[in-house]
Design an enzyme around this catalytic site. Structure first.
Site, PDB file in Angstrom:
ATOM      1  N   GLU A   1       3.355  -3.486  12.417  1.00 42.62           N
ATOM      2  CA  GLU A   1       2.368  -3.918  11.434  1.00 42.62           C
ATOM      3  C   GLU A   1       3.040  -4.605  10.251  1.00 42.62           C
ATOM      4  O   GLU A   1       2.629  -5.691   9.818  1.00 42.62           O
ATOM      5  CB  GLU A   1       1.541  -2.718  10.926  1.00 42.62           C
ATOM      6  CG  GLU A   1       0.713  -2.036  11.982  1.00 42.62           C
ATOM      7  CD  GLU A   1       1.401  -0.827  12.594  1.00 42.62           C
ATOM      8  OE1 GLU A   1       0.704   0.048  13.130  1.00 42.62           O
ATOM      9  OE2 GLU A   1       2.660  -0.767  12.539  1.00 42.62           O
TER      10      GLU A   1
ATOM     11  N   LYS B   1       0.756   3.892  19.269  1.00 41.61           N
ATOM     12  CA  LYS B   1       1.523   2.666  19.015  1.00 41.61           C
ATOM     13  C   LYS B   1       2.242   2.191  20.277  1.00 41.61           C
ATOM     14  O   LYS B   1       2.323   0.994  20.545  1.00 41.61           O
ATOM     15  CB  LYS B   1       2.523   2.899  17.880  1.00 41.61           C
ATOM     16  CG  LYS B   1       1.859   3.147  16.523  1.00 41.61           C
ATOM     17  CD  LYS B   1       2.819   3.014  15.369  1.00 41.61           C
ATOM     18  CE  LYS B   1       3.874   4.073  15.340  1.00 41.61           C
ATOM     19  NZ  LYS B   1       4.718   4.009  14.117  1.00 41.61           N
TER      20      LYS B   1
ATOM     21  N   LYS C   1      11.820   0.827   6.769  1.00 41.21           N
ATOM     22  CA  LYS C   1      13.152   1.407   6.953  1.00 41.21           C
ATOM     23  C   LYS C   1      13.896   0.720   8.102  1.00 41.21           C
ATOM     24  O   LYS C   1      15.051   0.318   7.971  1.00 41.21           O
ATOM     25  CB  LYS C   1      13.044   2.913   7.210  1.00 41.21           C
ATOM     26  CG  LYS C   1      14.396   3.608   7.338  1.00 41.21           C
ATOM     27  CD  LYS C   1      14.248   5.088   7.715  1.00 41.21           C
ATOM     28  CE  LYS C   1      13.672   5.904   6.597  1.00 41.21           C
ATOM     29  NZ  LYS C   1      13.705   7.363   6.906  1.00 41.21           N
TER      30      LYS C   1
ATOM     31  N   HIS D   1     -22.856  12.199  -6.768  1.00 41.40           N
ATOM     32  CA  HIS D   1     -24.069  11.477  -6.391  1.00 41.40           C
ATOM     33  C   HIS D   1     -24.024  11.023  -4.935  1.00 41.40           C
ATOM     34  O   HIS D   1     -24.780  10.133  -4.541  1.00 41.40           O
ATOM     35  CB  HIS D   1     -24.269  10.280  -7.328  1.00 41.40           C
ATOM     36  CG  HIS D   1     -24.516  10.686  -8.746  1.00 41.40           C
ATOM     37  ND1 HIS D   1     -25.788  10.857  -9.265  1.00 41.40           N
ATOM     38  CD2 HIS D   1     -23.663  11.002  -9.754  1.00 41.40           C
ATOM     39  CE1 HIS D   1     -25.698  11.238 -10.531  1.00 41.40           C
ATOM     40  NE2 HIS D   1     -24.421  11.332 -10.843  1.00 41.40           N
TER      41      HIS D   1
ATOM     42  N   GLY E   1       8.882   9.126   5.273  1.00 46.56           N
ATOM     43  CA  GLY E   1       8.094   8.069   4.651  1.00 46.56           C
ATOM     44  C   GLY E   1       7.091   8.573   3.637  1.00 46.56           C
ATOM     45  O   GLY E   1       6.940   8.003   2.551  1.00 46.56           O
ATOM     46  N   ARG E   2       6.403   9.677   3.961  1.00 43.48           N
ATOM     47  CA  ARG E   2       5.365  10.182   3.066  1.00 43.48           C
ATOM     48  C   ARG E   2       5.949  10.915   1.860  1.00 43.48           C
ATOM     49  O   ARG E   2       5.200  11.328   0.969  1.00 43.48           O
ATOM     50  CB  ARG E   2       4.398  11.074   3.835  1.00 43.48           C
ATOM     51  CG  ARG E   2       5.049  12.243   4.564  1.00 43.48           C
ATOM     52  CD  ARG E   2       4.066  12.869   5.551  1.00 43.48           C
ATOM     53  NE  ARG E   2       4.660  13.905   6.371  1.00 43.48           N
ATOM     54  CZ  ARG E   2       5.367  13.675   7.482  1.00 43.48           C
ATOM     55  NH1 ARG E   2       5.619  12.428   7.861  1.00 43.48           N
ATOM     56  NH2 ARG E   2       5.854  14.675   8.195  1.00 43.48           N
TER      57      ARG E   2
ATOM     58  N   GLU F   1      -0.278  14.443   7.966  1.00 44.61           N
ATOM     59  CA  GLU F   1       0.842  14.051   8.815  1.00 44.61           C
ATOM     60  C   GLU F   1       1.907  15.139   8.826  1.00 44.61           C
ATOM     61  O   GLU F   1       2.660  15.279   9.793  1.00 44.61           O
ATOM     62  CB  GLU F   1       1.437  12.723   8.319  1.00 44.61           C
ATOM     63  CG  GLU F   1       2.340  12.047   9.347  1.00 44.61           C
ATOM     64  CD  GLU F   1       2.661  10.601   8.982  1.00 44.61           C
ATOM     65  OE1 GLU F   1       1.900   9.705   9.383  1.00 44.61           O
ATOM     66  OE2 GLU F   1       3.667  10.385   8.281  1.00 44.61           O
TER      67      GLU F   1
END
Length: 537
Positions: A213, A505, A207, A385, A268-269, A354
């Site tokens: 990153e 961050k 955005k 399993h 964002g999510r 979040e």
């Protein structure tokens, strides 16, 4: 300290009720009500939701619905859908529902109808994706695009990855899709190791276009592409942006005409159905993409209009709150019994944790109750399993969501029968277990009997849908989105900010130059200083 929530009559009634019911076994509940499994279910909008295997009674449900009404869930829901700025810490509306509103709808934000803006971006995405899929869009050397690499992080990665994997059956097989998110250079290196820059398109999803990153990976991608293509003007044919920062996008070398925007009223999510979904649309085509939007919208409308007592997201949210805040359950497991949904639990981790991983109420008070659970899961039958042992016989209470489909997209008898038999059996085993007498009746040696007893009374929900499809993926995503809203509203927290991701961050920005310049003085705690010195050596 008590908060307004825990002082409420509704909360105190649930506390009292919890003490009365906490040791009642599901076996007893089913014995007393032979039709329990037929009553405690909802069969709406193509989802069969069985919640009978939960440690609840009719009284529990009445009290939970009473709590929801006491917390003005319906009023808060209406405020979200109408564009009120319910993200109070950032003074923003929460309108991910507008991203899938049908053309012609009206959703006002500060007096402006945002739906035409949404569809303008969707139309632009459709035009671009059609050009890639048809081969009309050519790279710098005239070759058509065969590889699409999405570079993002958080919601700009988890949504596109999950949707691509979930809908891979519907994707264009002649196109190859890769996803890069981690700032670890190995992530990028492995993503492009077998790709040809002349046939590769990068979608840079950020955005702000300054996320460290994403932009580190974007600059590396730019260098990688230009090492083969040579000319900086090639960037415009091999890079597009999902962003709102036109200045930085242009500076990078991307044509602003190939910038796909979105809005600050989309977290964002919650953005996988915004332009962040560009890679999804290229993969499955605009028609299937709109089918996914229709599924999202169908669940939106169910959540908005269905009575609480017949509302799937409301009941999911209330059940999760019941276990988190009263039983002190720490986690919530999600087990999709379809390989295509293998990334769905990871997607839900960001959506739920979040959003509701908060300990401060809207008015700044510290909560005195448990909030957001830890979400986790794997596709069935793999988990059976590995970690199901702990769920069945361990000391942790782990509510489970089983998600199954009546039909497989790959008809290979008898695979689907075996898969769904296992899913149904797990819910049965968790609920009812196996008693000492049942184990002894099998002739098990006395010394081994305790080891083969299953306590049961482990709660689960089962969701049955017809098959994996764009519509059904949309319904499942929106279902959990709205369950998150319900819990946040009752807990009086803000599910739509994420300030907890910032501190690490910020501190990393201080440490980066200290790692790169070995002469720079460092002034942290003794542990942090030692780690920096170790890396420097």
């Amino acid at each position: 300290m008590s908060t307004e929530l825990t002082k409420s009559t509704s909360w105190k009634a649930l506390e009292k009720h919890y003490e009365e019911i906490k040791n009642v076994h599901l076996r007893t509940m089913f014995e007393k009500d032979e039709k329990r499994g037929l009553r405690l279910k909802i069969d709406e909008i193509g989802i069969y939701f069985d919640y009978s295997k939960h440690r609840i009674t009719d009284e529990t449900l009445d009290l939970l619905f009473g709590l929801a009404k006491n917390r003005d869930i319906e009023k808060r829901r209406a405020a979200m859908f109408s564009g009120e700025k319910i993200n109070t810490t950032e003074n923003r509306a929460v309108l991910h529902t507008a991203l899938r509103a049908p053309k012609g709808s009206t959703i006002l934000l500060d007096g402006h109808n945002v739906v035409p803006d949404v569809h303008a971006v969707l139309d632009k995405m459709t035009d671009f994706s059609n050009k890639i899929r048809s081969g009309e869009w050519k790279g710098f050397t005239g070759n058509p695009i065969k590889n699409i690499v999405n570079i993002g992080i958080g919601g700009s990665d988890l949504g596109p990855v999950m949707a691509y994997e979930a809908l891979k059956h519907f994707s264009a097989k002649e196109l190859l899709f890769r996803f890069v998110s981690n700032v670890d250079g190995s992530d990028f290196a492995e993503a492009v190791i077998d790709l040809d820059a002349e046939e590769t398109l990068f979608i840079i999803s950020s955005k702000t276009f300054i996320t460290i990153e994403t932009m580190t990976n974007a600059q590396t991608a730019r260098s990688w592409a230009l090492a083969k293509l040579g000319d900086a003007s090639a960037v415009a044919r091999h890079f597009v942006a999902v962003s709102t920062n036109e200045k930085e996008v242009t500076k990078f070398g991307i044509d602003p005409q190939n910038m796909f925007g979105f809005w600050d009223w989309v977290g964002g999510r919650y953005s996988m159905s915004a332009a962040i979904g560009l890679s999804t649309m290229i993969a499955i085509g605009s028609e299937n993409y709109h089918r996914m939007l229709n599924g999202l919208n169908e669940m939106d409308e169910h959540f908005r209009t269905a009575p609480m007592e017949n509302n799937i997201p409301v009941i999911i949210g209330l059940l999760g709150l019941w276990y988190t805040s009263f039983f002190d359950a720490q986690t919530q497991a999600v087990f999709p019994y379809d390989r295509y949904l293998h990334r769905f639990p990871a997607y839900l981790q960001q959506l739920t944790m979040e959003s509701n991983g908060k300990h401060i109420t809207l008015d700044g008070q510290t909560v005195n109750y448990q909030t957001g659970a830890i979400y986790w899961g794997e596709p069935g039958t793999n988990g059976q399993h590995s970690f199901y042992q702990l769920i069945h016989q361990g000391t942790k209470l782990i509510p489970c969501d089983f998600i199954g489909f009546k039909k497989s997209l790959n008809n290979l008898p008898p695979h689907q029968d075996y898969l769904i038999a296992n899913m149904i059996a797990q819910g049965e085993a968790l609920a009812f277990g196996k008693t000492v007498d049942e184990v002894k009746a099998e002739g098990v040696a006395e010394s081994i009997v305790p080891h083969k007893v299953f306590e049961g009374n482990r709660p689960s929900s089962t969701f049955f849908l017809d098959k994996v499809s764009p519509e059904n993926l949309g319904k499942l995503v929106a279902m959990y989105e709205h369950a998150v809203f319900v819990q946040g509203a009752i807990w009086d927290i803000n599910p739509y900010d994420q300030m907890g991701v910032e501190l690490g961050k910020v501190l990393a920005q201080n440490i980066i130059p200290e790692l790169q310049d070995t002469t720079k003085a460092i002034h942290h705690d003794s542990s942090t200083n030692a780690l920096i010195e170790l890396y420097r050596k």
